[in-house]
Design a protein around this motif. Structure first.
Motif, PDB file in Angstrom:
ATOM      1  N   ALA A 106       0.827  -1.204   0.000  1.00  0.00           N
ATOM      2  CA  ALA A 106       0.000   0.000   0.000  1.00  0.00           C
ATOM      3  C   ALA A 106       0.860   1.252   0.000  1.00  0.00           C
ATOM      4  N   GLY A 107       1.853   1.297   0.912  1.00  0.00           N
ATOM      5  CA  GLY A 107       2.688   2.481   1.037  1.00  0.00           C
ATOM      6  C   GLY A 107       3.433   2.794  -0.252  1.00  0.00           C
ATOM      7  N   GLY A 108       3.871   1.765  -0.958  1.00  0.00           N
ATOM      8  CA  GLY A 108       4.588   1.974  -2.213  1.00  0.00           C
ATOM      9  C   GLY A 108       3.737   2.711  -3.236  1.00  0.00           C
ATOM     10  N   ALA A 132      10.380  -0.201   8.594  1.00  0.00           N
ATOM     11  CA  ALA A 132      11.050  -0.958   9.653  1.00  0.00           C
ATOM     12  C   ALA A 132      12.113  -1.911   9.107  1.00  0.00           C
ATOM     13  N   GLY A 133      11.935  -2.382   7.882  1.00  0.00           N
ATOM     14  CA  GLY A 133      12.858  -3.368   7.327  1.00  0.00           C
ATOM     15  C   GLY A 133      13.933  -2.748   6.441  1.00  0.00           C
ATOM     16  N   GLU A 134      14.681  -3.652   5.797  1.00  0.00           N
ATOM     17  CA  GLU A 134      15.812  -3.229   4.967  1.00  0.00           C
ATOM     18  C   GLU A 134      15.364  -2.806   3.573  1.00  0.00           C
ATOM     19  N   HIS A 174       6.913 -11.148  -1.188  1.00  0.00           N
ATOM     20  CA  HIS A 174       6.724 -12.588  -1.010  1.00  0.00           C
ATOM     21  C   HIS A 174       5.395 -13.087  -1.526  1.00  0.00           C
ATOM     22  N   PHE A 175       4.514 -12.178  -1.919  1.00  0.00           N
ATOM     23  CA  PHE A 175       3.163 -12.664  -2.190  1.00  0.00           C
ATOM     24  C   PHE A 175       3.123 -13.480  -3.469  1.00  0.00           C
ATOM     25  N   ALA A 176       2.007 -14.224  -3.638  1.00  0.00           N
ATOM     26  CA  ALA A 176       1.893 -15.083  -4.809  1.00  0.00           C
ATOM     27  C   ALA A 176       1.562 -14.271  -6.047  1.00  0.00           C
ATOM     28  N   LEU A 199       6.114 -18.372  -4.301  1.00  0.00           N
ATOM     29  CA  LEU A 199       5.217 -18.172  -3.156  1.00  0.00           C
ATOM     30  C   LEU A 199       6.027 -18.128  -1.859  1.00  0.00           C
ATOM     31  N   GLY A 200       5.945 -17.009  -1.174  1.00  0.00           N
ATOM     32  CA  GLY A 200       6.709 -16.877   0.068  1.00  0.00           C
ATOM     33  C   GLY A 200       8.174 -16.549  -0.156  1.00  0.00           C
ATOM     34  N   GLN A 201       8.546 -16.237  -1.404  1.00  0.00           N
ATOM     35  CA  GLN A 201       9.927 -15.908  -1.775  1.00  0.00           C
ATOM     36  C   GLN A 201       9.923 -14.595  -2.556  1.00  0.00           C
TER      37      GLN A 201
HETATM   38  C1  LIG Z   1       3.094 -15.863   1.375  1.00  0.00           C
HETATM   39  C2  LIG Z   1       2.098 -14.800   1.060  1.00  0.00           C
HETATM   40  C3  LIG Z   1       1.372 -14.867  -0.122  1.00  0.00           C
HETATM   41  C4  LIG Z   1       0.440 -13.879  -0.437  1.00  0.00           C
HETATM   42  N1  LIG Z   1      -0.202 -13.955  -1.624  1.00  0.00           N
HETATM   43  C5  LIG Z   1      -1.080 -12.979  -1.966  1.00  0.00           C
HETATM   44  C6  LIG Z   1      -1.696 -12.980  -3.243  1.00  0.00           C
HETATM   45  O1  LIG Z   1      -1.434 -13.839  -4.085  1.00  0.00           O
HETATM   46  N2  LIG Z   1      -2.591 -12.003  -3.528  1.00  0.00           N
HETATM   47  C7  LIG Z   1      -2.912 -11.035  -2.623  1.00  0.00           C
HETATM   48  O2  LIG Z   1      -3.748 -10.193  -2.923  1.00  0.00           O
HETATM   49  N3  LIG Z   1      -2.309 -10.986  -1.417  1.00  0.00           N
HETATM   50  C8  LIG Z   1      -1.395 -11.923  -1.072  1.00  0.00           C
HETATM   51  N4  LIG Z   1      -0.761 -11.863   0.133  1.00  0.00           N
HETATM   52  C9  LIG Z   1      -1.099 -10.740   1.034  1.00  0.00           C
HETATM   53  C10 LIG Z   1      -0.340  -9.453   0.674  1.00  0.00           C
HETATM   54  O3  LIG Z   1       1.027  -9.661   0.856  1.00  0.00           O
HETATM   55  C11 LIG Z   1      -0.847  -8.320   1.558  1.00  0.00           C
HETATM   56  O4  LIG Z   1      -2.233  -8.150   1.311  1.00  0.00           O
HETATM   57  C12 LIG Z   1      -0.176  -6.974   1.286  1.00  0.00           C
HETATM   58  O5  LIG Z   1       1.198  -7.058   1.242  1.00  0.00           O
HETATM   59  C13 LIG Z   1      -0.603  -5.986   2.359  1.00  0.00           C
HETATM   60  O6  LIG Z   1      -0.122  -4.725   2.051  1.00  0.00           O
HETATM   61  P1  LIG Z   1       0.268  -3.672   3.187  1.00  0.00           P
HETATM   62  O7  LIG Z   1       0.909  -2.544   2.509  1.00  0.00           O
HETATM   63  O8  LIG Z   1      -0.920  -3.429   4.038  1.00  0.00           O
HETATM   64  O9  LIG Z   1       1.301  -4.459   4.112  1.00  0.00           O
HETATM   65  P2  LIG Z   1       2.793  -4.937   3.736  1.00  0.00           P
HETATM   66  O10 LIG Z   1       2.930  -5.126   2.292  1.00  0.00           O
HETATM   67  O11 LIG Z   1       3.099  -6.069   4.619  1.00  0.00           O
HETATM   68  O12 LIG Z   1       3.693  -3.692   4.134  1.00  0.00           O
HETATM   69  C14 LIG Z   1       3.765  -3.211   5.454  1.00  0.00           C
HETATM   70  C15 LIG Z   1       5.154  -2.613   5.660  1.00  0.00           C
HETATM   71  O13 LIG Z   1       5.145  -1.838   6.874  1.00  0.00           O
HETATM   72  C16 LIG Z   1       6.359  -2.052   7.560  1.00  0.00           C
HETATM   73  N5  LIG Z   1       6.161  -1.764   8.985  1.00  0.00           N
HETATM   74  C17 LIG Z   1       5.512  -2.499   9.889  1.00  0.00           C
HETATM   75  N6  LIG Z   1       5.520  -1.888  11.085  1.00  0.00           N
HETATM   76  C18 LIG Z   1       6.207  -0.739  10.925  1.00  0.00           C
HETATM   77  C19 LIG Z   1       6.552   0.328  11.803  1.00  0.00           C
HETATM   78  N7  LIG Z   1       6.173   0.343  13.094  1.00  0.00           N
HETATM   79  N8  LIG Z   1       7.288   1.354  11.316  1.00  0.00           N
HETATM   80  C20 LIG Z   1       7.688   1.354  10.006  1.00  0.00           C
HETATM   81  N9  LIG Z   1       7.368   0.370   9.146  1.00  0.00           N
HETATM   82  C21 LIG Z   1       6.635  -0.654   9.586  1.00  0.00           C
HETATM   83  C22 LIG Z   1       6.661  -3.510   7.291  1.00  0.00           C
HETATM   84  O14 LIG Z   1       8.038  -3.753   7.525  1.00  0.00           O
HETATM   85  C23 LIG Z   1       6.233  -3.668   5.844  1.00  0.00           C
HETATM   86  O15 LIG Z   1       7.308  -3.443   4.945  1.00  0.00           O
HETATM   87  C24 LIG Z   1       0.198 -12.810   0.470  1.00  0.00           C
HETATM   88  C25 LIG Z   1       0.942 -12.729   1.643  1.00  0.00           C
HETATM   89  C26 LIG Z   1       1.890 -13.701   1.950  1.00  0.00           C
HETATM   90  C27 LIG Z   1       2.672 -13.563   3.200  1.00  0.00           C
END
Ligand SMILES: Cc1cc2nc3c(=O)[nH]c(=O)nc-3n(C[C@H](O)[C@H](O)[C@H](O)COP(=O)(O)OP(=O)(O)OC[C@H]3O[C@@H](n4cnc5c(N)ncnc54)[C@H](O)[C@@H]3O)c2cc1C
Lengths: 562, 138
Positions: free
Chosen positions: A15-17, A35-37, A97-99, A231-233
Motif C-alpha cells: 500500500a505504502g509503495g 522498519a525493514g531493509e 513474497h506474495f503469490a 510463493l513466500g519468496q
Molecule cells: C506468502 C504470502 C502470499 C500472499 N499472496 C497474496 C496474493 O497472491 N494475492 C494477494 O492479494 N495478497 C497476497 N498476500 C497478502 C499481501 O502480501 C498483503 O495483502 C499486502 O502485502 C498488504 O499490504 P500492506 O501494505 O498493508 O502491508 P505490507 O505489504 O506487509 O507492508 C507493510 C510494511 O510496513 C512495515 N512496517 C511495519 N511496522 C512498521 C513500523 N512500526 N514502522 C515502520 N514500518 C513498519 C513492514 O516492515 C512492511 O514493509 C500474500 C501474503 C503472503 C505472506
C-alpha cells in the motif's frame, strides 16, 4: 533531530509503495519510514526455509510481535500461526513474497449486506454479524484498479471491456473494465488445464486469475522465467510486480521520496486533533521525529491498529480513531481450505512454474450462486496453483501414508509428483466479539517491549457451513479431475492469515466506523490508514489489488487537497 | 554439561528415512545435522523438549533391551517410535508432539537448501527425480 515533509508514510509495502508514487508524482515530498531493509533483487535467493512459511528471515519484526489469540469469552489463550504465510518487513513489504494474485473485488462485494438481505431477507444475517456495505463501490474504484494494474504490470485476460461487450474469456463475474490487462495471462499449466476441464464439465466458469507477475517483458523488467520459487519468496529477476521494483523506484526517481529504512515508527504525534508527524526508533535505538502535514499508516493491519492504540493521549485516552470504541472491532481473518487428490502413476508437473500460474472459479463466490436452503451466505474462490517446492512435496501426502519410515520413503519417491491440491478462499464475515485489542500484559520480543495485540476470535456457524459446502464442491472437483482418492487437508483454524482485514472499518458514520471512504481517521485530522484494516468485509478474493487501488485513491485525495 | 544430541538425532534421521535400495538414508543426507542446527538456532526453544524425548526413548529402550535407544538397532527403534505415535491417547501429549515435530524437522533436513546443514550435496533433491533443482532460470 527533526525532519519535515508533506507526508510521512509509515511502512513502505504494497500500500505504502503505491501511495508514495502517487504523492510524489503530484509534487509532494514524502518521507517513508520502513522498519525493514532496502534490498535489491541480487540479495534474494530461493530458499524454502528462509521464506514466509518457515523462518521468514525478512519478517523478523512481524515474528517478534505476533499477536496473541484469545477466545471471545476470554477463556483460552493460544499461540497464533500464519498457515498461508507470514508478512515481510522490508521496502516492498509483503508484496515481495506474495503469490501475486491481483484480482479486483466484484461489484457485489461492495454491497455485501444489501445484496444478502435483498436476496434472502434480514433473517439471513445472524444477530451477531456486522456485515456491511462499503462506502465506495466498484464503479468508483474502477479507475484506480486500472491505474494500479497498468503501473505495476498485471497479467490477465479480460471478460468485459467497456464498449466491447462480454468476451468468451476471463472471469464472467468481474466488473466491466476500462481496458484490457496490460499483459496477457501467464502460460497455461498442466494441472490448471485439468482443473479447468473438470470445472467446465461441472458447469463452472474457470479462468486464469490476473497476477502481478510479468508474462512478458514490461517497463524494463524481464518476463517471468517460470523458475517455480515464488510463493513466500522474493523474485531474483524482478519479474514479480512488487512495489520494490514498480511504484517505489518511480517515486524515488522524482527526488521527492526519502526512504528511512531500518527505522520503526513507535508513535503518531498528535497536536490537539491534528496529526503532525511520527516518532521513530533506528536500529541503534535512537529516537527521532519527522514532522509532516499528513501522516499515513501503511504498516499492515496489525501494526496499523496497534499504533493507533499506542498513540493514545489525554484527548484520545483509548487511542486514535477510537472515540466511539470502534478501533479493532470487525476484525476478520481468512481461513483457507485445502483439498488434495492422488493421481497414481501421473506426473502433474507442478514444479513447472510459480503459484501465480493458477486457475480458479468464482461461481461459488459472493452471491454468485443461489444460497437458498444452504444455511449460509456469501462464498469463496476455489482454485489450483502451480508450484511445488521440495519440502512442501515431502509433507503433502495422503493421510493414510505414514509420515516416517520405509513406507513413507517409498511412497514419497514414487508418487511425490502425483499429488495435487485445490485451495479455497472462503469469505469470513465480521462479528461482534471478533476484535483486535492491546494485551497490555504481554510484551513483544526485543528491546522496545511494546505490548502485543490480542486477537479475540472464534469461528461462527455461517463460516462452518460455508467451509463444509466448499470442501464438498472441492472433493467433487478432484474426483472429476480423475483423482483416485481425495481428502480434505487441514490448514488448521487460526487467526492470522496474510489476509487479515478490518479493525479500522471504513464507513460514513463515525459512530460505527474508524475511517471514512478515503481512509481518513474520523476523529484525527490529517491521519490516514492504508491497507486491509479499513475493509468493511473480507470478500472471497485476495485483498492486495484493492488495498493498492484504495491507497491510490487516498493519495490522490490528499494530493488534491494540498 | 548437557549431553550431545547428535547420536540420537542420527538414529532418528535413519528411522524417518531409512537407508535402503532406493537410496541413502536420512543420516547420510544430513538431516540430523540440519536438526542439530535448528535446535541450536531458530528452534532453540524446542531443545529441552527434544532432550526429554531422548531420555524417554532411552529409558524405554533400557527397560526392554537393556541399552540406550541408539544401540538397540533399527527394528527395536521403530517399535519404540510406533508405540509413541500409535498410543496417542495414553502417551503424554508433550512426548507425542515433540516426536512429531522432530520427524517434521528431519524431513525438512532432507530437502531444505543445503545451506541449512542438511540435504548434503543436494542428495535429497536428487532423490526427487524430475524436480528441476537446484533452482535456476529457464
Ligand atoms: C506468502 C504470502 C502470499 C500472499 N499472496 C497474496 C496474493 O497472491 N494475492 C494477494 O492479494 N495478497 C497476497 N498476500 C497478502 C499481501 O502480501 C498483503 O495483502 C499486502 O502485502 C498488504 O499490504 P500492506 O501494505 O498493508 O502491508 P505490507 O505489504 O506487509 O507492508 C507493510 C510494511 O510496513 C512495515 N512496517 C511495519 N511496522 C512498521 C513500523 N512500526 N514502522 C515502520 N514500518 C513498519 C513492514 O516492515 C512492511 O514493509 C500474500 C501474503 C503472503 C505472506
Amino acid at each position: 533531530m527533526r525532519e519535515e515533509a508533506d507526508v510521512v508514510l509509515v511502512g513502505l509495502g504494497a500500500a505504502g509503495g503505491i501511495a508514495a508514487h502517487v504523492l510524489t508524482s503530484a509534487g509532494l515530498t514524502v518521507h517513508a519510514v520502513e522498519a525493514g531493509e532496502w534490498l535489491r533483487n541480487e540479495d534474494f535467493r530461493a530458499d524454502e526455509i528462509n521464506g514466509s512459511f518457515y523462518d521468514n528471515i525478512r519478517g523478523q519484526k512481524f515474528r517478534r510481535e505476533t499477536p496473541n489469540w484469545v477466545h471471545p469469552d476470554g477463556s483460552t489463550q493460544r499461540a497464533t500461526a500464519s498457515p498461508i504465510g507470514q508478512m515481510v518487513n522490508a521496502v516492498g513489504g509483503s508484496s515481495l513474497h506474495f503469490a501475486g494474485w491481483s484480482r479486483r473485488f466484484q461489484a457485489d462485494d461492495f454491497r455485501a449486506r444489501s445484496n444478502t438481505i435483498d436476496a434472502y431477507g434480514a433473517r439471513a444475517v445472524s444477530e451477531d454479524c456486522t456485515i456491511a456495505d462499503w462506502p465506495v463501490g466498484y464503479d468508483e474504484l474502477e479507475p484506480y484498479y486500472t491505474k494500479t494494474e497498468n503501473l505495476i504490470g498485471v497479467s490477465g485476460v479480460a471478460h468485459h471491456v467497456a464498449g466491447l461487450g462480454p468476451a468468451d474469456a476471463g472471469n464472467p463475474f468481474e466488473g466491466v473494465r476500462a481496458g484490457q490487462y496490460p499483459l496477457p495471462p501467464m502460460r497455461p499449466f498442466a494441472f490448471g488445464e485439468r482443473f479447468a476441464d473438470a470445472a467446465k464439465s461441472l458447469g463452472y466458469h474457470p479462468y486464469p486469475p490476473p497476477v502481478a507477475i510479468l508474462s512478458d517483458d514490461f517497463d524494463g523488467r524481464p518476463g517471468c522465467s517460470y523458475c517455480g520459487w515464488c510463493l513466500g519468496q522474493a523474485c531474483r529477476y524482478g519479474s514479480k510486480s512488487s512495489t520494490l521494483v514498480t511504484a517505489i523506484p518511480k517515486a524515488f526517481a522524482t527526488g521527492r521520496l526519502v526512504i528511512h529504512s531500518n527505522k520503526r515508527v513507535t508513535r503518531v504525534l498528535v497536536d490537539g486533533d491534528r496529526a503532525v508527524g511520527v516518532r521513530y526508533v533506528d536500529a541503534e535505538g535512537h529516537e527521532s521525529m519527522i514532522e509532516a502535514r499528513t501522516v499515513m499508516l501503511g504498516a499492515y493491519t496489525f501494526e496499523n491498529i496497534r499504533l493507533l492504540f499506542l498513540s493514545r493521549d489525554g484527548r484520545h485516552p483509548d487511542g486514535l480513531g477510537n472515540r466511539y470504541g470502534q478501533l479493532g472491532r470487525n476484525f476478520i481473518c481468512r481461513q483457507a481450505i485445502e483439498v488434495s487428490g492422488f493421481f497414481p502413476g501421473e506426473d502433474l508437473q507442478l514444479v513447472d512454474g510459480p503459484a501465480g500460474q493458477a486457475m480458479c472459479v468464482d461461481d461459488l463466490n459472493g452471491d454468485n450462486f443461489d444460497h437458498r436452503g444452504l444455511g449460509f451466505v456469501r462464498g469463496g474462490t476455489v482454485a489450483v496453483e502451480n508450484e511445488l517446492t521440495p519440502i512442501r512435496a515431502a509433507k503433502t501426502l495422503p493421510p493414510w501414508i505414514p509420515r516416517w519410515g520405509r513406507e513413507y520413503k517409498k511412497f514419497l519417491l514414487r508418487h511425490w509428483s502425483a499429488i495435487g491440491g485445490l485451495r479455497a478462499m472462503p469469505e469470513a464475515l465480521p462479528y461482534r466479539g471478533n476484535a483486535l485489542e492491546v494485551d497490555w500484559s504481554s510484551k513483544e520480543d526485543g528491546p522496545l517491549g511494546l505490548p502485543r495485540l490480542a486477537v479475540r476470535y472464534s469461528m461462527r456457524d455461517n463460516e462452518r457451513r460455508m467451509r463444509a459446502f466448499l470442501a464438498e464442491r472441492m472433493l467433487e472437483l478432484t474426483r472429476e479431475m480423475g483423482a483416485a482418492a481425495s481428502w480434505r487437508g487441514d490448514l488448521g483454524f487460526n487467526v492470522l492469515s496474510a489476509h487479515d482485514v478490518g479493525g479500522a472499518r471504513m464507513g460514513r458514520d463515525p459512530v460505527t466506523s474508524v475511517v471514512d471512504e478515503f481512509g481518513r481517521v474520523h476523529d484525527v485530522v490529517d491521519l490516514y490508514v492504508l491497507g486491509g484494516a479499513t475493509f468493511p468485509t473480507a470478500t472471497g478474493i485476495n485483498p492486495t489489488l484493492t488495498i493498492q487501488a484504495l491507497a491510490w485513491r487516498t493519495a490522490e485525495h490528499v494530493a488534491g487537497g494540498k | 554439561m548437557e549431553k550431545s544430541l547428535r547420536p540420537f538425532l542420527e538414529s532418528i534421521a535413519d528411522r524417518v528415512f531409512p537407508p535402503d535400495e532406493l537410496g541413502p538414508g536420512g543420516c547420510d543426507i544430513g538431516a540430523a545435522e540440519y536438526v542439530r542446527r535448528r535446535l541450536a538456532g531458530p528452534r532453540s526453544a524446542d531443545r529441552l523438549a527434544v532432550a526429554a524425548l531422548q531420555d524417554h526413548l532411552d529409558a524405554s529402550a533400557r527397560e526392554h533391551w537393556g541399552a540406550p535407544f541408539c544401540d538397540v538397532g533399527a527394528p527395536h527403534q521403530e517399535r519404540l517410535i510406533e508405540a509413541i505415535l500409535a498410543d496417542d491417547a495414553q502417551a503424554d501429549v508433550e512426548t507425542v508432539a515433540t516426536l512429531r515435530l522432530l520427524i517434521d524437522m528431519t524431513v525438512e533436513g532432507l530437502f531444505a537448501d543445503p545451506g541449512h546443514g542438511g540435504n548434503r550435496n543436494e542428495a535429497g533433491w536428487r532423490l526427487l527425480a524430475g524436480m528441476a533443482y537446484p533452482p535456476r532460470a529457464r
